[in-house]
Design a protein around this motif. Structure first.
Motif, PDB file in Angstrom:
ATOM      1  N   LEU A 188      31.080   6.022  -3.277  1.00 17.84           N
ATOM      2  CA  LEU A 188      30.392   6.454  -2.054  1.00 17.84           C
ATOM      3  C   LEU A 188      31.536   5.493  -1.470  1.00 17.84           C
ATOM      4  N   GLN A 189      32.188   4.040  -1.755  1.00 17.99           N
ATOM      5  CA  GLN A 189      32.461   3.977  -0.439  1.00 17.99           C
ATOM      6  C   GLN A 189      33.814   3.756  -0.637  1.00 17.99           C
ATOM      7  N   ALA A 190      34.274   4.710  -1.584  1.00 15.10           N
ATOM      8  CA  ALA A 190      35.999   5.470  -0.785  1.00 15.10           C
ATOM      9  C   ALA A 190      35.859   6.226  -1.084  1.00 15.10           C
ATOM     10  N   LEU A 191      34.774   7.273  -0.761  1.00 18.37           N
ATOM     11  CA  LEU A 191      34.434   8.391  -0.375  1.00 18.37           C
ATOM     12  C   LEU A 191      34.850   8.063   1.606  1.00 18.37           C
ATOM     13  N   VAL A 192      34.339   6.942   1.748  1.00 16.22           N
ATOM     14  CA  VAL A 192      33.933   6.071   3.271  1.00 16.22           C
ATOM     15  C   VAL A 192      35.411   6.238   3.671  1.00 16.22           C
ATOM     16  N   ASP A 193      35.848   4.858   2.730  1.00 18.44           N
ATOM     17  CA  ASP A 193      37.187   4.160   3.123  1.00 18.44           C
ATOM     18  C   ASP A 193      38.353   5.332   3.267  1.00 18.44           C
ATOM     19  N   THR A 194      38.927   7.055   2.178  1.00 19.89           N
ATOM     20  CA  THR A 194      39.508   8.049   2.031  1.00 19.89           C
ATOM     21  C   THR A 194      39.021   8.667   2.803  1.00 19.89           C
ATOM     22  N   GLY A 195      37.539   9.466   3.251  1.00 20.28           N
ATOM     23  CA  GLY A 195      37.737  10.273   4.242  1.00 20.28           C
ATOM     24  C   GLY A 195      37.545  11.908   2.708  1.00 20.28           C
ATOM     25  N   SER A 196      37.684  11.382   2.397  1.00 21.38           N
ATOM     26  CA  SER A 196      37.990  12.699   0.532  1.00 21.38           C
ATOM     27  C   SER A 196      36.000  13.219   1.521  1.00 21.38           C
ATOM     28  N   GLU A 197      37.256  15.072   0.912  1.00 19.55           N
ATOM     29  CA  GLU A 197      35.287  15.255   0.497  1.00 19.55           C
ATOM     30  C   GLU A 197      35.621  16.381  -0.420  1.00 19.55           C
ATOM     31  N   GLN A 198      35.790  15.254  -1.504  1.00 22.15           N
ATOM     32  CA  GLN A 198      36.311  16.080  -2.942  1.00 22.15           C
ATOM     33  C   GLN A 198      36.311  15.565  -4.016  1.00 22.15           C
ATOM     34  N   ALA A 199      35.216  15.230  -4.650  1.00 18.34           N
ATOM     35  CA  ALA A 199      34.658  13.842  -5.716  1.00 18.34           C
ATOM     36  C   ALA A 199      35.147  14.538  -7.180  1.00 18.34           C
ATOM     37  N   ILE A 200      35.933  14.197  -8.163  1.00 22.32           N
ATOM     38  CA  ILE A 200      35.350  14.120  -9.759  1.00 22.32           C
ATOM     39  C   ILE A 200      35.540  13.408 -10.335  1.00 22.32           C
ATOM     40  N   LEU A 218      23.578  12.321 -11.079  1.00 16.36           N
ATOM     41  CA  LEU A 218      23.123  13.163 -10.835  1.00 16.36           C
ATOM     42  C   LEU A 218      22.048  12.487  -9.070  1.00 16.36           C
ATOM     43  N   LYS A 219      22.412  11.380  -9.550  1.00 14.70           N
ATOM     44  CA  LYS A 219      21.904  10.702  -7.722  1.00 14.70           C
ATOM     45  C   LYS A 219      22.703  10.860  -6.718  1.00 14.70           C
ATOM     46  N   THR A 220      24.470  10.118  -8.046  1.00 15.97           N
ATOM     47  CA  THR A 220      26.146   9.624  -7.048  1.00 15.97           C
ATOM     48  C   THR A 220      25.960  11.401  -6.430  1.00 15.97           C
ATOM     49  N   ILE A 221      25.838  12.658  -7.361  1.00 15.69           N
ATOM     50  CA  ILE A 221      26.283  13.586  -6.912  1.00 15.69           C
ATOM     51  C   ILE A 221      25.216  13.698  -5.820  1.00 15.69           C
ATOM     52  N   VAL A 222      24.300  13.261  -5.464  1.00 16.98           N
ATOM     53  CA  VAL A 222      23.217  14.213  -4.418  1.00 16.98           C
ATOM     54  C   VAL A 222      24.167  13.181  -3.305  1.00 16.98           C
ATOM     55  N   ALA A 223      23.954  11.813  -3.671  1.00 17.80           N
ATOM     56  CA  ALA A 223      24.558  10.451  -2.462  1.00 17.80           C
ATOM     57  C   ALA A 223      25.906  10.969  -1.845  1.00 17.80           C
ATOM     58  N   ALA A 229      29.928  15.549   1.284  1.00 20.88           N
ATOM     59  CA  ALA A 229      31.071  15.157  -0.088  1.00 20.88           C
ATOM     60  C   ALA A 229      30.790  16.133  -1.058  1.00 20.88           C
ATOM     61  N   GLU A 230      31.557  17.048  -2.056  1.00 21.66           N
ATOM     62  CA  GLU A 230      31.439  17.890  -2.846  1.00 21.66           C
ATOM     63  C   GLU A 230      31.683  16.944  -4.338  1.00 21.66           C
ATOM     64  N   CYS A 231      31.056  17.224  -5.537  1.00 20.41           N
ATOM     65  CA  CYS A 231      31.127  16.263  -6.693  1.00 20.41           C
ATOM     66  C   CYS A 231      31.295  17.619  -7.763  1.00 20.41           C
ATOM     67  N   THR A 232      32.242  16.618  -8.699  1.00 16.89           N
ATOM     68  CA  THR A 232      32.179  18.032 -10.221  1.00 16.89           C
ATOM     69  C   THR A 232      32.706  16.462 -10.774  1.00 16.89           C
ATOM     70  N   VAL A 233      31.771  17.051 -11.775  1.00 19.29           N
ATOM     71  CA  VAL A 233      31.854  16.477 -13.193  1.00 19.29           C
ATOM     72  C   VAL A 233      32.312  17.285 -13.963  1.00 19.29           C
ATOM     73  N   SER A 234      33.305  16.203 -14.658  1.00 26.12           N
ATOM     74  CA  SER A 234      35.023  17.420 -15.684  1.00 26.12           C
ATOM     75  C   SER A 234      34.584  16.287 -17.127  1.00 26.12           C
ATOM     76  N   GLY A 235      35.372  17.599 -17.933  1.00 29.60           N
ATOM     77  CA  GLY A 235      35.197  16.024 -19.265  1.00 29.60           C
ATOM     78  C   GLY A 235      34.092  16.058 -20.059  1.00 29.60           C
ATOM     79  N   ILE A 236      32.772  16.907 -20.398  1.00 31.08           N
ATOM     80  CA  ILE A 236      31.654  16.942 -20.680  1.00 31.08           C
ATOM     81  C   ILE A 236      31.901  17.360 -22.508  1.00 31.08           C
TER      82      ILE A 236
END
Length: 283
Positions: A188-200, A218-223, A229-236
């Protein structure tokens, strides 16, 4: 508190040959530390402690927690903390106190009954100071271990900027509640610092996920969504996928990808980046 006449016996026990006693104490402790601390440093610590102990006894102190022992406790706290930071053992730390009993023993040969009683009383006081030293050492070691664990937790949860507007958290190793909480905070802090809209969130290197960890993710993704920002979970992995299904955990509309590369492609497309495949040019 001790009676004044007993206090005088204790002071006399330490001051009749104070220079010889202090020197013997310093030699004893220096030898036990194996040269890992200079004799000059040991001498500075123990002479200050010796003078503070004699002064406290002059005031009639016989209890470790007496007000007149405050300077002694402060010096022992500093000594114990230093030994803990220098990776000495509890025994090597406590010897700084207990060695004084050994160097006093030769002075009892042919001594009076009063001298023996004074020694025994002082020995009880030194036992209490030794225990205080070990307690302080243990507390400091616990603080150091906790701080190191927190630092390792920070280092083991990096946030990587993959592209403009795209960040990733590659996770390796076992996930627990504490670590997933760090993941949330750092993401969440990185989203603020970088202004990113996509997180993996890449869990390729995670061997297992339980209900509590999945709920944290799940809570992290909702937050992150609440921050735009949109979150994608990879490597399951197949094992984790089976566990999630068996536990009945619903990922709902959360996008998952098999690999980090696939997740990055999706994130780039969401960011409006056109991906063009180039074939190699034959010479």
């Amino acid at each position: 508190m001790v009676k004044r006449d007993n206090a005088g016996d204790l002071v006399g026990l330490l001051t009749v040959k104070d220079q010889d006693l202090a020197a013997s104490w310093i030699t004893e402790v220096s030898g036990s530390l194996g040269g890992r601390i200079s004799r000059a440093e040991v001498e500075r610590e123990l002479r200050e402690l010796y003078e503070a102990l004699v002064d406290a006894l002059r005031q009639g102190a016989s209890d470790v927690h007496a007000e007149s022992m405050s300077e002694v406790r402060a010096l022992l706290t500093e000594l114990s903390r230093n030994r803990a930071r220098q990776n000495f053992s509890p025994s090597e730390t406590a010897i700084s106190v207990f060695a004084l009993k050994r160097v006093l023993e030769p002075s009892l040969e042919g001594g009076s009954a009063e001298a023996v009683r004074a020694y025994l009383q002082l020995a009880r006081l030194l036992d209490g100071l030794g225990l205080f030293t070990i307690e302080t050492y243990t507390q400091t070691r616990d603080e150091l271990i906790t701080a190191q664990a927190e630092q390792l937790l920070e280092l083991s949860t990096p946030v990587v900027r993959l592209w403009d507007g795209v960040i990733a958290v590659p996770l390796v190793g076992t996930l627990d509640s504490a670590r997933t909480q760090v993941v949330m905070e750092k993401l969440l802090q990185a989203l603020v610092d970088t202004g990113s809209e996509q997180a993996i969130i890449d869990i390729t290197g995670v061997p297992a996920v339980d209900t509590q960890v999945a709920q944290h993710l799940l809570k992290t993704i909702v937050a992150a969504r609440l921050m735009g920002a949109e979150c994608t979970v990879s490597g399951i992995s197949p094992q984790i996928a089976q566990t999630i299904v068996a536990l009945g955990i619903e990922f709902d509309d959360i996008v998952t990808k098999a690999s980090l590369a696939d997740a990055l492609k999706l994130a780039l497309r969401r960011s409006g980046v056109d991906l063009v495949a180039h074939q190699g040019v034959q010479r």
